[in-house]
Design a protein around this motif. Sequence first.
Motif, PDB file in Angstrom:
ATOM      1  N   GLN A   1       0.802  -1.218   0.000  1.00 12.27           N
ATOM      2  CA  GLN A   1       0.000   0.000   0.000  1.00 12.27           C
ATOM      3  C   GLN A   1       0.843   1.280   0.000  1.00 12.27           C
ATOM      4  N   TYR A   2       2.020   1.179   0.601  1.00 13.32           N
ATOM      5  CA  TYR A   2       2.792   2.412   0.813  1.00 13.32           C
ATOM      6  C   TYR A   2       3.115   3.122  -0.493  1.00 13.32           C
ATOM      7  N   TYR A   3       3.151   2.380  -1.627  1.00 15.21           N
ATOM      8  CA  TYR A   3       3.442   3.033  -2.917  1.00 15.21           C
ATOM      9  C   TYR A   3       2.449   4.167  -3.186  1.00 15.21           C
ATOM     10  N   LEU A   4       1.204   3.907  -2.865  1.00 13.40           N
ATOM     11  CA  LEU A   4       0.179   4.916  -3.148  1.00 13.40           C
ATOM     12  C   LEU A   4      -0.059   5.833  -1.950  1.00 13.40           C
ATOM     13  N   LEU A   5      -0.014   5.254  -0.735  1.00  8.39           N
ATOM     14  CA  LEU A   5      -0.317   6.073   0.448  1.00  8.39           C
ATOM     15  C   LEU A   5       0.739   7.152   0.663  1.00  8.39           C
ATOM     16  N   LYS A   6       1.962   6.895   0.180  1.00 17.62           N
ATOM     17  CA  LYS A   6       3.019   7.903   0.323  1.00 17.62           C
ATOM     18  C   LYS A   6       3.064   8.825  -0.884  1.00 17.62           C
ATOM     19  N   ASN A   7       2.190   8.541  -1.862  1.00 18.99           N
ATOM     20  CA  ASN A   7       2.223   9.332  -3.100  1.00 18.99           C
ATOM     21  C   ASN A   7       1.226  10.486  -2.965  1.00 18.99           C
ATOM     22  N   GLU A   8       1.749  11.674  -2.710  1.00 18.11           N
ATOM     23  CA  GLU A   8       0.899  12.852  -2.490  1.00 18.11           C
ATOM     24  C   GLU A   8       0.010  13.113  -3.697  1.00 18.11           C
ATOM     25  N   GLN A   9       0.576  12.875  -4.885  1.00 19.07           N
ATOM     26  CA  GLN A   9      -0.183  13.154  -6.121  1.00 19.07           C
ATOM     27  C   GLN A   9      -1.437  12.272  -6.176  1.00 19.07           C
ATOM     28  N   PHE A  10      -1.260  10.988  -5.871  1.00 23.21           N
ATOM     29  CA  PHE A  10      -2.399  10.063  -5.897  1.00 23.21           C
ATOM     30  C   PHE A  10      -3.467  10.487  -4.889  1.00 23.21           C
ATOM     31  N   LEU A  11      -3.005  10.802  -3.662  1.00 24.75           N
ATOM     32  CA  LEU A  11      -3.965  11.173  -2.612  1.00 24.75           C
ATOM     33  C   LEU A  11      -4.717  12.443  -2.975  1.00 24.75           C
ATOM     34  N   SER A  12      -3.999  13.402  -3.577  1.00 25.19           N
ATOM     35  CA  SER A  12      -4.680  14.650  -3.955  1.00 25.19           C
ATOM     36  C   SER A  12      -5.724  14.383  -5.041  1.00 25.19           C
ATOM     37  N   HIS A  13      -5.371  13.478  -5.970  1.00 28.72           N
ATOM     38  CA  HIS A  13      -6.368  13.128  -7.017  1.00 28.72           C
ATOM     39  C   HIS A  13      -7.604  12.491  -6.377  1.00 28.72           C
ATOM     40  N   LEU A  14      -7.379  11.619  -5.398  1.00 30.34           N
ATOM     41  CA  LEU A  14      -8.495  10.926  -4.749  1.00 30.34           C
ATOM     42  C   LEU A  14      -9.404  11.933  -4.031  1.00 30.34           C
ATOM     43  N   LEU A  15      -8.787  12.868  -3.301  1.00 34.36           N
ATOM     44  CA  LEU A  15      -9.574  13.858  -2.575  1.00 34.36           C
ATOM     45  C   LEU A  15     -10.300  14.795  -3.538  1.00 34.36           C
ATOM     46  N   LEU A  16      -9.634  15.132  -4.643  1.00 34.40           N
ATOM     47  CA  LEU A  16     -10.299  15.973  -5.656  1.00 34.40           C
ATOM     48  C   LEU A  16     -11.527  15.259  -6.209  1.00 34.40           C
ATOM     49  N   PHE A  17     -11.377  13.953  -6.430  1.00 37.53           N
ATOM     50  CA  PHE A  17     -12.516  13.130  -6.898  1.00 37.53           C
ATOM     51  C   PHE A  17     -13.705  13.305  -5.948  1.00 37.53           C
ATOM     52  N   LEU A  18     -13.426  13.187  -4.624  1.00 38.02           N
ATOM     53  CA  LEU A  18     -14.519  13.267  -3.644  1.00 38.02           C
ATOM     54  C   LEU A  18     -15.137  14.653  -3.622  1.00 38.02           C
TER      55      LEU A  18
ATOM     56  N   ALA B   1      -6.218  -5.630   4.691  1.00 39.37           N
ATOM     57  CA  ALA B   1      -5.386  -4.839   3.777  1.00 39.37           C
ATOM     58  C   ALA B   1      -6.232  -3.783   3.068  1.00 39.37           C
ATOM     59  N   VAL B   2      -7.405  -4.197   2.601  1.00 42.82           N
ATOM     60  CA  VAL B   2      -8.279  -3.261   1.873  1.00 42.82           C
ATOM     61  C   VAL B   2      -8.778  -2.172   2.821  1.00 42.82           C
ATOM     62  N   LEU B   3      -9.201  -2.602   4.017  1.00 46.54           N
ATOM     63  CA  LEU B   3      -9.737  -1.629   4.980  1.00 46.54           C
ATOM     64  C   LEU B   3      -8.659  -0.611   5.370  1.00 46.54           C
ATOM     65  N   GLU B   4      -7.481  -1.096   5.692  1.00 44.41           N
ATOM     66  CA  GLU B   4      -6.407  -0.185   6.119  1.00 44.41           C
ATOM     67  C   GLU B   4      -6.033   0.794   5.020  1.00 44.41           C
ATOM     68  N   PHE B   5      -5.963   0.263   3.790  1.00 41.59           N
ATOM     69  CA  PHE B   5      -5.594   1.137   2.669  1.00 41.59           C
ATOM     70  C   PHE B   5      -6.565   2.304   2.551  1.00 41.59           C
ATOM     71  N   TRP B   6      -7.842   1.973   2.551  1.00 42.65           N
ATOM     72  CA  TRP B   6      -8.844   3.025   2.311  1.00 42.65           C
ATOM     73  C   TRP B   6      -8.967   3.980   3.501  1.00 42.65           C
ATOM     74  N   VAL B   7      -8.848   3.430   4.715  1.00 43.13           N
ATOM     75  CA  VAL B   7      -8.942   4.314   5.892  1.00 43.13           C
ATOM     76  C   VAL B   7      -7.763   5.289   5.886  1.00 43.13           C
ATOM     77  N   GLN B   8      -6.581   4.769   5.622  1.00 35.67           N
ATOM     78  CA  GLN B   8      -5.408   5.656   5.606  1.00 35.67           C
ATOM     79  C   GLN B   8      -5.520   6.693   4.502  1.00 35.67           C
ATOM     80  N   ALA B   9      -5.990   6.226   3.334  1.00 33.79           N
ATOM     81  CA  ALA B   9      -6.111   7.162   2.212  1.00 33.79           C
ATOM     82  C   ALA B   9      -7.100   8.275   2.540  1.00 33.79           C
ATOM     83  N   LEU B  10      -8.181   7.918   3.228  1.00 32.08           N
ATOM     84  CA  LEU B  10      -9.224   8.908   3.493  1.00 32.08           C
ATOM     85  C   LEU B  10      -8.868   9.849   4.643  1.00 32.08           C
TER      86      LEU B  10
END
Length: 1791
Positions: A1072-1089, A1144-1153
């Motif tokens: 998961q850390y590949y995406l959770l540490k990727n600021e660009q990905f997280l910003s895209h996800l939040l923009l989506f919401l 794994a799925v739960l942790e990924f999404w909770v951390q991302a959110l």
Amino acid sequence: MAEAVKPQRRAKAKASRTKTKEKKKYETPQREESSEVSLPKTSREQEIPSLACEFKGDHLKVVTDSQLQDDASGQNESEMFDVPLTSLTISNEESLTCNTEPPKEGGEARPCVGDSAVTPKVHPGDNVGTKVETPKNFTEVEENMSVQGGLSESAPQSNFSYTQPAMENIQVRETQNSKEDKQGLVCSSEVPQNVGLQSSCPAKHGFQTPRVKKLYPQLPAEIAGEAPALVAVKPLLRSERLYPELPSQLELVPFTKEQLKILEPGSWLENVESYLEEFDSMAHQDRHEFYELLLNYSRCRKQLLLAEAELLTLTSDCQNAKSRLWQFKEEQMSVQGICADQVKVFSYHRYQRVEMNENALVELKKLFDAKSEHLHQTLALHSYTSVLSRLQVESYIYALLSSSAVLRSSAIHQQGRASKQTESIPSDLCQLKECISVLFMFTRRVNEDTQFHDDILLWLQKLVSVLQRVGCPGDHLFLLNHILRCPAGVSKWAVPFIQIKVLHNPSGVFHFMQSLALLMSPVKNRAEFMCHMKPSERKPSSSGPGSGTWTLVDEGGEEDEDPETSWILLNEDDLVTILAQFPFHELFQHLLGFKAKGDYLPETTRPQEMMKIFAFANSLVELLAVGLETFNRARYRQFVKRIGYMIRMTLGYVSDHWAQYVSHNQGSGLAQQPYSMEKLQVEFDELFLRAVLHVLKAKRLGIWLFMSEMPFGTLSVQMLWKLFYLMHQVESENLQQLSSSLQPAQCKQQLQDPEHFTNFEKCLSSMNSSEEICLLTTFAQMAQARRTNVDEDFIKIIVLEIYEVSYVTLSTRETFSKVGRELLGTITAVHPEIISVLLDRVQETIDQVGMVSLYLFKELPLYLWQPSASEIAVIRDWLLNYNLTVVKNKLACVILEGLNWGFAKQATLHLDQAVHAEVALMVLEAYQKYLAQKPYAGILSESMKQVSYLASIVRYGETPETSFNQWAWNLILRLKLHKNDYGIQPNCPAVPFSVTVPDMTESPTFHPLLKAVKAGMPIGCYLALSMTAVGHSIEKFCAEGIPLLGILVQSRHLRTVAHVLDKILPLFYPCQYYLLKNEQFLSHLLLFLHLDSGVPQGVTQQVTHKVAQHLTGASHGDNVKLLNSMIQAHISVSTQPNEVGPVAVLEFWVQALISQHLWYREQPILFLMDHLCKAAFQLMQEDCIQKLLYQQHKNALGYHCDRSLLSSLVSWIVAGNITPSFVEGLATPTQVWFAWTVLNMESIFEEDSQLRRVIEGELVINSAFTPDQALKKAQTQLKLPIVPSLQRLLIYRWAHQALVTPSDHPLLPLIWQKFFLLYLHRPGPQYGYAAQYCRFLLPIDGCIGRRFFQSPAHINLLKEMKRRLTEVADFHHAASKALRVPAEGSEGLPESHSGTPGYLTSPELHKELVRLFNVYILWLEDENFQKGDTYIPSLPKHYDIHRLAKVMQNQQDLWMEYLNMERIYHEFQETVGLWTQAKLESHSTPCSLSVQLDFTDPLLAKERVLSNLRKHEAPQPPLALHPTKPPVPVISSAVLLSQKDATQLVCTDLNLLQQQARTAALRESQQVALDGELLDTMPKQYVNREEQTTLHLECRGSSGKKCQGAAVVTVQFEGMHKNEAISQQLHVLRKEVKQLQAEAAKPPSLNIVEAAVHAENLITALVNAYKLQPTPGIQKVGISLFFTIVDYVSDETQRHPPTRQFFTSCIEILGQVFISGIKSECRKVLETILKNSRLCSLLSPFFTPNAAPAEFIQLYEQVVKFLSEDNSDMIFMLLTKASGVHSLGTYCLGP
């Protein structure tokens, strides 16, 4: 010759069969259908003239080539045959049977053709003589044909040696076409005798025709030139072949109708005439005694009706005269006087005078007399004679029914079905039928007397009910013949007369079929029977425009019938109701061999029975077809439809039975004796053909509809071709002839001729639209009927024809485009491959068809179709090379949209993955071409309603570009392009994907894609992420994919982003850390919401919670819902074996959110978190979420942060703000699952920090402490940097959450449990130094909870909680009653929006929850718990002490039994289903595609038979048999000999009659008196008398003033005065007269008439007995009766017409027989006359003094002595009887 075929060799024939069967496995050439054999001739075999064969038992033994080879000199098998075995090797089962089954190996099926046997032919080079014996007379051949076998069947069935009679069973056709010879395998000139063999048609699998040199050894020259020894050849069997011509295959010929009759004898139609003759002999009974009685009754009724009408006329005349009795005159007097103003005033006084009309009074008197006379004389007589004649009829009927033992037992004793005594039956039934005929005659007359008509029907029912029980089928037919000759409307009363019973009745079938033949045949002589009903005889027919006469016209506007003759016809309702009396369900049960108990066992049907079923069905269809001709009128349209329906049902039953027979007997070969499957199939085809021809002939009657419903699936392919061709020739006059001469090959050839379609168009134009639609529907039904052995050519020609008619032909396409579309849809649903044919044709005609083709392809089940590469190429051409506005481009879009891009039934892709990729790139190219310069943002495309492409371009009026953009995105998202598109879905195995996913830059195929990505086109970005290595590699996605994802988000293609995440994220869950540490990905996800919720990014973070609530509301967009469904689907998949697991799925999404600052104020994030918490709870994985939140919570409270941040946080809180929490505010009513997780997490913090323990300890020690003070003390004691605010204490948090959670939320019981764990907590002695204080301040077992609720605000909170608990208990109580309770803010999808029906909790759980919440109420209210003086075990049961103890002991285990886990799982599945629905295809069959029946499935066929039998309406039951009682008591013969008994019997009747006469006389005298009184009183009603009145007269006044005073004037005048007393008296008198008249007009009571008839019967019996045998005893009784009756004669009896008539007739009969001419009675008669002179005229005819010469003088003297002035007339009358002394009497009387 002897050596050539040895007996022991031949005995091997049986053994060789097994070898033969083994060898068949290796056969590559097709086996010849006609099983004909050509044998090779070796040097030793040349002497054999033809194949030797024998018949042994029932099977034909054929000496095969393998046997002959054993005898070949010096040759072994391998030398002779180095080619695979051909049809030279034949098993005996196939020798004579035409095989219509396709060969199992590589062969090609061929139809059976021709009925000719093999005719031997001689080549010019052959020196072989043949001698063939042919039957002399072919007619003889047909006659000798075995009934059980067809022309082709005879050989294999019978035991015979092959001689002339055997040959006669095969019809031989000589074929002399030399071309056929050339088509055979040409023999080498060196070996002219060699005979080659060639398969009857080329085999498909590369079969090479065997070369002659390999098949036969080279013959020596001398043998080759040698002439054969024998020239006579035995007749060839069918399995033999002498020459290599193309084989003329034997055609199985169906039986003719005459031959079928041998199987099912019954000349139903021929019998109609004979039954008609028999009926005619008995139908006309106008000289019958019963006819006279009925006619007399009819006359009496008519006279009575006339008399009643006359009475009404007289009454009306009386009223009229009464109205003329008084004449009222208006009079006036002039009056004058002087008023107070001294003005002379004038006026008039008006009044009435009355005068009586004397003439009217005289007239009224006459009318009263006439009315009285008419009422008491005429009407009384007719009323009596009417009842009397009716009683006479009933007496006759009783006598008829009691005259015979058979009729008596049935009608009077009611012993059910009478035991038939053969001696009496014919004559008895003959009398009964004669009387029924008489009654039927009266139903055929115009009768306005309802009483008479009802009586006729009543008697008819009585007699028919007897005949139904004692009669035979012939008698039932007699009734039916009568009914068919009755006037229209007969169905209202005669239907129960028709009773047919098929089951358990030996003659039932005969009765049914013969009755049906009668009904269907034209009714002969109906006009003659109906002659009394002719309109001209009834009333003059009105004519002209106002007459109201209606004329029926057919659809063409032509008049259907002649009004002059239409009155003869029956109504349609009559025929429909009569047909409904036929028990077709019983007939079909009999036909299909149902057992006695109703069991249906089709598997037991034998070939003979099957053939009999066909024969019988043929008879039935023929009869129904006669009805189609007979009732070919517009007025019988509905009846004809019922006949058509019965034809269709007959075929349906037979077809279903045949399908089951075929299924059970498949592959049995010759074992089916005496009929093979092929023969039976031919017979079934023929039955079907005949039925269709009958229906085709019935044009313009609406029954072609049934043709479209016929079971074509069980027909042979050849018959389908034939029927299809005949339906095109429907306008031809000689269809029957045409059908008999047609061959299937001819049909096929002609149907493919272009001219043929032109003729069909003309034919269509001559029909009406409904028939055209029926015809096209029939074609479609034929095309889709067969599921196996499908003839593609046949389906293709039908599809193209429907297409031409519906879309291409100008004259028809407007009418049929919609129908054609539906029909093509139904055909292609069964045969999807035909869509290819349609596509080819549309390609050719698209310019003519235009936009309509779009609707066609929208209707077709494209989801079943698998297009070929060439068809994909055509679609590509249309899509890329034509503009968006062109039809071809639109059609390509419609087709691609309609294809199934999902999985087939076996969980494999319906279309190959390569096709998905090809189409994706094709769409991309089109998108680049048409929309590259027009960037359509995602928000535009996704805001559009999800509609089909066709709807968007037609209905919603979108621009072509908008529609195309929408279509392209919808299609692209449906394509399966990523490897996770296959493997991640539950129950969907991974589809093989190329191991090395191509790189976008390396593959030239991806050139358009690379271009699109470089240009930043969203659709290109999506495809790059789906198809290429960018979306399949973690490194590449992080490097290149995330920017592409960003483009999709920024262009607002949010639905697409959800699909991308679905494909990509499974790669990242393990790392998961590949995406959770990727600021660009997280910003895209939040923009989506943010984009989906419609709130600008970052706004909610800059404001307080309350303002944010108003800004965002609770809204979140559809794409967030979709994303949530996708996440839940990932969780669902992760729980499966070999997956990453849900954590794994739960942790990924909770951390991302929660990575965003102040995330808990974002509604979309809270929505997702709520569902994640719910999933975690369901999977019992809450720890992983709590762990992440706990860390953030501690950080928020100042742990692990620098001093400056901490001090600012403290100052923020000191300023009055509440400490931060993830659940802002006091509680959340919407995200309850999230609140549950957060509060549990905060609870852990409270425990870990010991905060709650210390606060409770402070409250225990210091009773005056408030919770706030205790909190501050705890902070000091624990040295915490920041403590939560008071409102954040968990006891308050749980309380507030419990208040706002919806009543139906599954967690609510557990939230209350959590509250009570804190509220009822008992602090133990664990506080160390404070322990000694505890026992003084608070009992050790007291609860601490109440100490937190001391302030007014908190006391109100407790009250609210009590109220809320009551509400929740009420809610669950209502729900337990299964009432739909509107849930407050119910969890999950609203029912209206969810795909599945809403989930209902079981009532039992609701009841348990009611109990629980009532317990909670008790716990909250009970103060004793807080004091600690409660002994828990002593509490009442409803306190639930077990749970209470657990709570007080602080046991944290959740009460899961109160949790509705089923509902949670259901909602989880519903959420996952939303994603499955978005991702996987679901193709529901369009409503227009009706479910097609599989006619060949035996189980369905059996089910259809049974269900169809249940649908038949039951006929009306037979008439009830009412007991027949004697209308008048029966007179015993003993009475006739007893003077006393006879007199006593007669006196009883005479007393009744005398009493009736007295009553009538009294009534008459009363009426006369009343009439007289009326006449006397009427003149007194009005009188003119002197009267005076005072008038006040005023002047008009002057100068605007009124008159000062009126003049008073007294006037005297003589005016009319009505005497009210007299008026009242008249009213009473009229009422009495009316009542008297009503009583007098009543018919006499039945007992009076019965008495009269009884007395008459006694007299008649006496007279008859005396005439038969004159005895003194009877004479004595007769004389006694005479004088007894005379004694009863009085003035009253003579005045009352009925009694007068009775006494006169009785005295006359008795006097003539017993008195007149009897010497001993002369004196008594004379004395009686002299005693009562009134009787003179009555008795004088029987005074015969001449009969007593000895007493003559004495009698004379007696008469003379009695002479006086008063009785001279009587004396004269008596003297005239003494003829001898007439002159003397004259002399004596002279002076």
